[in-house]
Design a protein around this motif. Sequence first.
Motif, PDB file in Angstrom:
ATOM      1  N   ARG A  28       0.840  -1.211   0.000  1.00 43.22           N
ATOM      2  CA  ARG A  28       0.000   0.000   0.000  1.00 43.22           C
ATOM      3  C   ARG A  28       0.876   1.262   0.000  1.00 43.22           C
ATOM      4  NH1 ARG A  28      -3.555  -1.879   3.419  1.00 43.22           N
ATOM      5  NH2 ARG A  28      -2.393  -1.152   5.199  1.00 43.22           N
ATOM      6  N   ALA A  29       1.921   1.253   0.809  1.00 44.20           N
ATOM      7  CA  ALA A  29       2.803   2.430   0.885  1.00 44.20           C
ATOM      8  C   ALA A  29       3.431   2.715  -0.474  1.00 44.20           C
ATOM      9  CB  ALA A  29       3.883   2.202   1.937  1.00 44.20           C
ATOM     10  N   CYS A  30       3.791   1.664  -1.187  1.00 41.98           N
ATOM     11  CA  CYS A  30       4.487   1.846  -2.463  1.00 41.98           C
ATOM     12  C   CYS A  30       3.521   2.075  -3.622  1.00 41.98           C
ATOM     13  CB  CYS A  30       5.393   0.642  -2.734  1.00 41.98           C
ATOM     14  SG  CYS A  30       6.945   1.123  -3.517  1.00 41.98           S
ATOM     15  N   ARG A  31       2.244   1.955  -3.365  1.00 38.83           N
ATOM     16  CA  ARG A  31       1.256   2.155  -4.441  1.00 38.83           C
ATOM     17  C   ARG A  31       1.399   3.550  -5.040  1.00 38.83           C
ATOM     18  NH1 ARG A  31      -3.087  -0.169  -6.618  1.00 38.83           N
ATOM     19  NH2 ARG A  31      -4.691   1.185  -7.470  1.00 38.83           N
ATOM     20  N   TRP A  32       1.792   4.524  -4.245  1.00 39.70           N
ATOM     21  CA  TRP A  32       1.906   5.898  -4.726  1.00 39.70           C
ATOM     22  C   TRP A  32       2.826   5.963  -5.936  1.00 39.70           C
ATOM     23  CZ3 TRP A  32       4.979  10.216  -5.429  1.00 39.70           C
ATOM     24  CH2 TRP A  32       4.294  11.422  -5.516  1.00 39.70           C
ATOM     25  N   TRP A  33       3.946   5.234  -5.875  1.00 41.50           N
ATOM     26  CA  TRP A  33       4.905   5.271  -6.988  1.00 41.50           C
ATOM     27  C   TRP A  33       4.360   4.562  -8.223  1.00 41.50           C
ATOM     28  CZ3 TRP A  33       7.952   9.002  -6.368  1.00 41.50           C
ATOM     29  CH2 TRP A  33       8.430   9.337  -5.106  1.00 41.50           C
ATOM     30  N   TYR A  34       3.693   3.451  -7.962  1.00 39.85           N
ATOM     31  CA  TYR A  34       3.060   2.714  -9.077  1.00 39.85           C
ATOM     32  C   TYR A  34       2.042   3.618  -9.779  1.00 39.85           C
ATOM     33  CZ  TYR A  34      -0.499  -0.370 -11.112  1.00 39.85           C
ATOM     34  OH  TYR A  34      -1.424  -0.947 -11.950  1.00 39.85           O
ATOM     35  N   GLU A  35       1.258   4.342  -8.989  1.00 40.46           N
ATOM     36  CA  GLU A  35       0.249   5.232  -9.582  1.00 40.46           C
ATOM     37  C   GLU A  35       0.906   6.374 -10.356  1.00 40.46           C
ATOM     38  OE1 GLU A  35      -2.144   6.266  -6.204  1.00 40.46           O
ATOM     39  OE2 GLU A  35      -3.510   4.583  -6.531  1.00 40.46           O
ATOM     40  N   GLN A  36       2.000   6.900  -9.814  1.00 41.48           N
ATOM     41  CA  GLN A  36       2.702   7.985 -10.525  1.00 41.48           C
ATOM     42  C   GLN A  36       3.247   7.484 -11.867  1.00 41.48           C
ATOM     43  OE1 GLN A  36       2.575  11.167  -9.366  1.00 41.48           O
ATOM     44  NE2 GLN A  36       1.284  10.142  -7.876  1.00 41.48           N
ATOM     45  N   GLU A  37       3.789   6.289 -11.855  1.00 44.88           N
ATOM     46  CA  GLU A  37       4.306   5.720 -13.114  1.00 44.88           C
ATOM     47  C   GLU A  37       3.176   5.523 -14.118  1.00 44.88           C
ATOM     48  OE1 GLU A  37       6.381   2.376 -11.146  1.00 44.88           O
ATOM     49  OE2 GLU A  37       8.090   2.918 -12.393  1.00 44.88           O
ATOM     50  N   ARG A  38       2.050   5.032 -13.664  1.00 44.26           N
ATOM     51  CA  ARG A  38       0.911   4.807 -14.566  1.00 44.26           C
ATOM     52  C   ARG A  38       0.371   6.121 -15.115  1.00 44.26           C
ATOM     53  NH1 ARG A  38      -2.382   0.923 -15.936  1.00 44.26           N
ATOM     54  NH2 ARG A  38      -4.024   2.477 -15.787  1.00 44.26           N
ATOM     55  N   LEU A  39       0.322   7.136 -14.241  1.00 45.34           N
ATOM     56  CA  LEU A  39      -0.172   8.449 -14.679  1.00 45.34           C
ATOM     57  C   LEU A  39       0.710   9.033 -15.772  1.00 45.34           C
ATOM     58  CD1 LEU A  39      -1.215  10.167 -11.315  1.00 45.34           C
ATOM     59  CD2 LEU A  39      -2.695   9.721 -13.288  1.00 45.34           C
ATOM     60  N   LEU A  40       2.001   8.759 -15.640  1.00 45.58           N
ATOM     61  CA  LEU A  40       2.956   9.314 -16.599  1.00 45.58           C
ATOM     62  C   LEU A  40       2.975   8.515 -17.909  1.00 45.58           C
ATOM     63  CD1 LEU A  40       5.076  11.641 -16.426  1.00 45.58           C
ATOM     64  CD2 LEU A  40       6.758   9.869 -15.995  1.00 45.58           C
ATOM     65  N   VAL A  41       3.125   7.225 -17.785  1.00 42.10           N
ATOM     66  CA  VAL A  41       3.259   6.369 -18.981  1.00 42.10           C
ATOM     67  C   VAL A  41       1.895   6.185 -19.676  1.00 42.10           C
ATOM     68  CG1 VAL A  41       3.984   4.078 -19.801  1.00 42.10           C
ATOM     69  CG2 VAL A  41       5.257   5.187 -17.948  1.00 42.10           C
ATOM     70  N   LYS A  42       0.845   6.129 -18.880  1.00 40.15           N
ATOM     71  CA  LYS A  42      -0.500   5.882 -19.422  1.00 40.15           C
ATOM     72  C   LYS A  42      -0.510   4.654 -20.344  1.00 40.15           C
ATOM     73  CE  LYS A  42      -2.555  10.517 -19.359  1.00 40.15           C
ATOM     74  NZ  LYS A  42      -1.660  11.065 -18.365  1.00 40.15           N
ATOM     75  N   PRO A  43      -0.131   3.500 -19.831  1.00 42.26           N
ATOM     76  CA  PRO A  43      -0.097   2.308 -20.692  1.00 42.26           C
ATOM     77  C   PRO A  43      -1.505   1.882 -21.104  1.00 42.26           C
ATOM     78  CG  PRO A  43       0.219   1.695 -18.397  1.00 42.26           C
ATOM     79  CD  PRO A  43       0.201   3.189 -18.430  1.00 42.26           C
ATOM     80  N   ASP A  44      -1.613   1.368 -22.315  1.00 39.39           N
ATOM     81  CA  ASP A  44      -2.899   0.817 -22.757  1.00 39.39           C
ATOM     82  C   ASP A  44      -3.109  -0.557 -22.122  1.00 39.39           C
ATOM     83  OD1 ASP A  44      -3.451   2.991 -24.464  1.00 39.39           O
ATOM     84  OD2 ASP A  44      -2.092   2.162 -25.958  1.00 39.39           O
ATOM     85  N   MET A  45      -2.004  -1.235 -21.800  1.00 36.32           N
ATOM     86  CA  MET A  45      -2.080  -2.572 -21.196  1.00 36.32           C
ATOM     87  C   MET A  45      -1.075  -2.667 -20.048  1.00 36.32           C
ATOM     88  SD  MET A  45      -3.058  -5.704 -20.920  1.00 36.32           S
ATOM     89  CE  MET A  45      -4.066  -6.139 -22.346  1.00 36.32           C
ATOM     90  N   THR A  46      -1.570  -3.029 -18.869  1.00 39.12           N
ATOM     91  CA  THR A  46      -0.695  -3.242 -17.716  1.00 39.12           C
ATOM     92  C   THR A  46      -0.730  -4.730 -17.380  1.00 39.12           C
ATOM     93  OG1 THR A  46      -1.204  -1.038 -16.873  1.00 39.12           O
ATOM     94  CG2 THR A  46      -0.259  -2.598 -15.300  1.00 39.12           C
ATOM     95  N   VAL A  47       0.419  -5.379 -17.414  1.00 39.25           N
ATOM     96  CA  VAL A  47       0.468  -6.813 -17.128  1.00 39.25           C
ATOM     97  C   VAL A  47       1.059  -7.022 -15.732  1.00 39.25           C
ATOM     98  CG1 VAL A  47       1.327  -9.070 -17.872  1.00 39.25           C
ATOM     99  CG2 VAL A  47       0.790  -7.314 -19.577  1.00 39.25           C
TER     100      VAL A  47
END
Length: 207
Positions: free
Chosen positions: A118-137
């Motif tokens: 949960r604590a590290c979710r912030w970084w995962y969300e920041q990466e997703r916001l930036l990259v905006k992948p169409d597919m996350t595996v």
Amino acid sequence: MTKARTGIGHNKAAAWGALREEAARCTRCHLYEHATQTVFGEGPVDARMMFVGEQPGDQEDLAGRPFVGPAGLMFDKAIGVAGIDRSTVYVTNAVKHFKFEPRGKRRIHSKPDAGEIRACRWWYEQERLLVKPDMTVALGATAARQMLGKVVTISGSRGRAIELAEGGLGWITIHPSFLLRMPDKSRAEEEFAAFVEDLKGAAKALG
Ligand code: SF4
């Protein structure tokens, strides 16, 4: 074969660099205390596919790069067979510091708990916001938990596209380290083939 989008803006690359630097100083949970360094994601910041593992391993912790240890080599082999070019995808981990138990001179992998994920979710969300992948595996249960924000079983959810609340598609499969732990060679080959099929399915769903 997947391709990165073209026309990446300088601003996006700069934003990623700033995010990586910020993550290098992260103290959101206690895992930074014993690990060597934060292992941030890497790959094109305009990638259409993002792969999420569990956490860095011993070699990743020392190198400061994700998926460069034995599981990373297995991952490279599988995506290669699936026809996915690693240079076009973004790879990261659900948790960005290596959690381990010291045993003599060795450091034995220890699974991150719910609070650390949960604590590290912030970084995962920041990466997703930036990259905006169409597919996350999501590779394995920890990554799937980070992606969906809840606990799911791999067997019950692998191999199909999932609409993500924050946009884009998700896909769940095994973590490649699972294949390294299999003593039975023929079973390992079957599981490797199933892993490759999952990866092919994710690339196909991407279109
Ligand atoms: S594991 Fe994640 S949240 Fe915890 S200190 Fe490292 S980067 Fe920060």
